[in-house]
Design a protein around this motif. Structure first.
Motif, short mmCIF file in Angstrom:
data_model
loop_
_atom_site.label_atom_id
_atom_site.label_comp_id
_atom_site.label_asym_id
_atom_site.label_seq_id
_atom_site.Cartn_x
_atom_site.Cartn_y
_atom_site.Cartn_z
N ASP A 71 -8.18 5.65 -8.22
CA ASP A 71 -9.63 5.80 -8.56
C ASP A 71 -10.47 4.47 -8.36
O ASP A 71 -11.38 4.60 -8.48
N ASP A 72 -9.81 3.52 -8.50
CA ASP A 72 -10.69 2.32 -7.94
C ASP A 72 -11.58 2.17 -6.70
O ASP A 72 -11.02 2.77 -5.81
N ARG A 73 -12.81 1.73 -6.87
CA ARG A 73 -13.46 1.66 -5.86
C ARG A 73 -12.83 0.84 -4.45
O ARG A 73 -13.08 1.31 -3.36
N VAL A 74 -12.29 -0.22 -4.81
CA VAL A 74 -11.59 -1.11 -3.95
C VAL A 74 -10.03 -1.05 -4.39
O VAL A 74 -9.82 -1.49 -5.38
N THR A 75 -9.25 -0.52 -3.44
CA THR A 75 -7.79 -0.50 -3.72
C THR A 75 -7.21 -1.63 -4.05
O THR A 75 -6.97 -2.66 -3.04
N PRO A 76 -6.31 -1.89 -5.16
CA PRO A 76 -5.50 -2.96 -5.53
C PRO A 76 -4.46 -2.95 -4.94
O PRO A 76 -3.92 -1.64 -4.63
N ASN A 77 -3.56 -3.88 -4.73
CA ASN A 77 -2.31 -4.01 -4.21
C ASN A 77 -1.32 -3.18 -4.81
O ASN A 77 -0.46 -2.35 -4.26
N ARG A 78 -1.36 -3.01 -6.45
CA ARG A 78 -0.61 -2.44 -7.10
C ARG A 78 -0.45 -0.73 -6.68
O ARG A 78 0.29 -0.17 -7.17
N PHE A 79 -1.64 -0.25 -6.12
CA PHE A 79 -1.76 1.44 -6.09
C PHE A 79 -1.85 1.38 -4.31
O PHE A 79 -2.03 2.48 -4.13
N MET A 80 -1.63 0.16 -3.60
CA MET A 80 -1.59 0.65 -2.13
C MET A 80 -0.30 1.05 -1.59
O MET A 80 0.70 0.52 -1.79
N PHE A 81 -0.40 1.98 -0.76
CA PHE A 81 0.78 2.55 0.13
C PHE A 81 1.57 1.69 0.88
O PHE A 81 0.84 0.68 1.45
N ILE A 82 2.85 1.83 1.02
CA ILE A 82 3.55 1.11 2.02
C ILE A 82 3.95 2.02 3.25
O ILE A 82 4.71 2.99 2.78
N ARG A 83 3.80 1.54 4.24
CA ARG A 83 4.42 2.35 5.46
C ARG A 83 4.98 1.59 6.26
O ARG A 83 4.48 0.80 6.93
N ASN A 84 6.36 1.48 6.26
CA ASN A 84 6.98 0.23 7.25
C ASN A 84 7.98 1.31 8.12
O ASN A 84 8.44 2.43 7.96
N ASN A 85 8.24 0.55 9.41
CA ASN A 85 9.29 1.17 10.41
C ASN A 85 10.45 0.41 10.67
O ASN A 85 11.25 1.01 11.07
N GLY A 86 10.30 -0.81 10.12
CA GLY A 86 11.49 -1.63 10.45
C GLY A 86 11.69 -2.61 9.11
O GLY A 86 11.40 -2.30 7.86
N LYS A 87 12.43 -3.73 8.99
CA LYS A 87 12.75 -4.57 7.85
C LYS A 87 11.69 -5.57 7.86
O LYS A 87 11.13 -6.26 8.68
N ILE A 88 11.21 -5.71 6.59
CA ILE A 88 10.07 -6.73 6.21
C ILE A 88 10.80 -8.07 6.54
O ILE A 88 11.97 -8.55 6.14
N PRO A 89 10.10 -8.91 7.32
CA PRO A 89 10.52 -10.11 7.90
C PRO A 89 10.65 -11.36 6.55
O PRO A 89 10.03 -11.14 5.60
N ALA A 90 11.83 -12.24 6.63
CA ALA A 90 11.79 -13.15 5.63
C ALA A 90 11.63 -14.58 6.29
O ALA A 90 11.66 -14.56 7.47
N ASN A 91 11.54 -15.50 5.16
CA ASN A 91 11.43 -16.98 5.74
C ASN A 91 10.23 -16.99 6.44
O ASN A 91 10.04 -17.77 7.27
N ILE A 92 9.06 -16.24 6.09
CA ILE A 92 7.86 -16.64 6.92
C ILE A 92 7.12 -17.96 6.68
O ILE A 92 7.02 -18.39 5.30
#
Length: 406
Positions: A71-92
């Motif tokens: 419902d927010d006009r600007v989507t906050p992180n807590r409601f943003m969808f996640i679409r990944n294809n691989g493993k999230i990188p670590a130690n960035i």
């Protein structure tokens, strides 16, 4: 006596990052040991998401919102969808992060640090709509393979970064350039470092649009890890798969990019309509570019009950890929008649548009409120599922909510 092998310092740091805290006595962990704290992570805490979000997959992570959460006009992180294809990188290591430009349409490779991007080029902020090409896949019949998204794989956050076209101009590319393809730091689910989980791209015309960004901030803060920290390509209005996360490379091609998930049926639909369940040859599939016109009722939540009143104000968002939404309508009689909604102009090109309407119901009983958007080319959302396709892409059927007046 067999010598015990202990976990290496680098791997220990990776585990500590995943846990979000130091592992006391971590030096005593043997190789191959699985920490209990990582065997069943809480994705809502891990990604700072609202508990009402819906997890579709954890290998890789895929998560969507419910309609009322958007419902927010600007989507906050807590409601943003996640679409990944691989493993999230670590130690960035953002301080030493680099992006390299290469490809057939360059004379020589060129590399920039993240610091150089931020200091050398003018920064821009746009609110941009990102939607998974498979949003709505769960409604197709016969079922299509893939994450069974309902309606929540869409967002419209603000993104800050530098324009890709400004960087490309600085890089210098040949006249034969027709496409760019991205490369990223995520790893393949198999663990094979030679395989890219995904490497998609866009034609040069899209790459050179003002709104196509190399972004490093989302909603005014560093991009969350799950959404591409520290650098992400943003190509709003196209399938979100074109907006590569954890960006560390861009290839400037003299042909259509042929990276992972650019071939076969990936992010493609039949060039011509086919019967449900029909097999389609790869050569008869066309790449998805601009997303179709679509809308979403975000208030109230489906199942609303009106007690002692017969009016209701609805609101939501509408978007149309590269185009603008021209009109917005609602129906309470299953599409037999339509009434006009109030529709706002977008914040900027490629941002979704907000709509609202006050509905009067004629009597007590059960109703469905349907929403329908029309784009600037006069294309309307279909009232029922659009043409079936093997991968269940581009479902832009009218969104509906249930309302009971009592």
């Amino acid at each position: 006596m067999q010598r015990r092998k202990f976990i290496k310092k680098g791997s220990l740091l990776t585990l500590a990052t995943a846990l979000g805290t130091e592992i006391v006595f971590g030096k005593n962990i043997r190789e191959g040991y699985q920490l209990l704290g990582l065997q069943d992570p809480d994705p809502f805490k891990l990604f700072q998401k609202d508990p009402q979000m819906v997890v579709l997959n954890d290998k890789p992570w895929n998560m969507e919102a419910q309609a009322h959460l958007l419902d927010d006009r600007v989507t906050p992180n807590r409601f943003m969808f996640i679409r990944n294809n691989g493993k999230i990188p670590a130690n960035i290591d953002a301080a030493n992060w680099k992006i390299t430009f290469d490809g057939e349409s360059l004379e020589t490779k060129k590399t920039y640090s993240l610091k150089e991007l931020k200091s050398k080029f003018k920064q821009y902020t746009y609110q941009l709509t990102l939607e998974c090409g498979g949003n709505g896949r769960s409604e197709f019949n016969p079922p299509a393979k893939g994450n069974q998204w309902t309606v929540g794989a869409v967002s419209c956050a603000t993104w800050t970064g530098v324009r890709l076209k400004d960087v490309l101009e600085d890089v210098g590319y040949k006249k034969d350039a027709v496409y760019i393809g991205y490369h990223a730091a995520d790893t393949h689910l198999s663990g094979d470092p030679s395989k890219e989980p995904i490497s998609r791209g866009v034609p040069m015309a899209k790459a050179l649009q003002d709104e196509t960004l190399l972004a490093f901030k989302m909603n005014g803060e560093d991009i969350p890890l799950a959404h591409g920290y520290p650098l992400r390509l943003i190509a709003g209005g196209w399938p979100a798969s074109a907006s590569g996360k954890w960006l560390n490379g861009i290839s400037i091609r003299n042909k259509e990019h042929d990276g992972t998930k650019m071939k076969g049926s990936a992010y493609r639909v039949p060039c011509e309509a086919v019967a449900p369940g029909e097999k389609v040859k790869d050569e008869d599939m066309c790449i998805i570019e601009s997303m179709p016109v679509k809308s979403l009722i975000t208030y109230p939540k489906s199942g609303a009950i009106l007690k002692n009143k017969n009016s209701l104000t609805i609101r939501g968002h509408a978007w149309a890929g590269e185009l603008q939404v021209k009109t917005m309508e609602y129906s309470i009689d299953f599409g037999s008649s339509w009434q006009t909604c109030r529709l706002e102009a977008p914040k900027n090109r490629l941002a979704w548009q907000h709509f609202s309407a006050t509905i009067s119901f004629p009597k007590k009983g059960y109703y469905e409120v349907w929403a329908r958007a029309t784009d600037s080319n006069n294309l309307k959302q279909p009232m029922i599922l659009p043409g079936w396709n093997p991968k269940g892409y581009l479902n832009n059927a009218c969104h509906r909510i249930a309302v009971k007046v009592s």
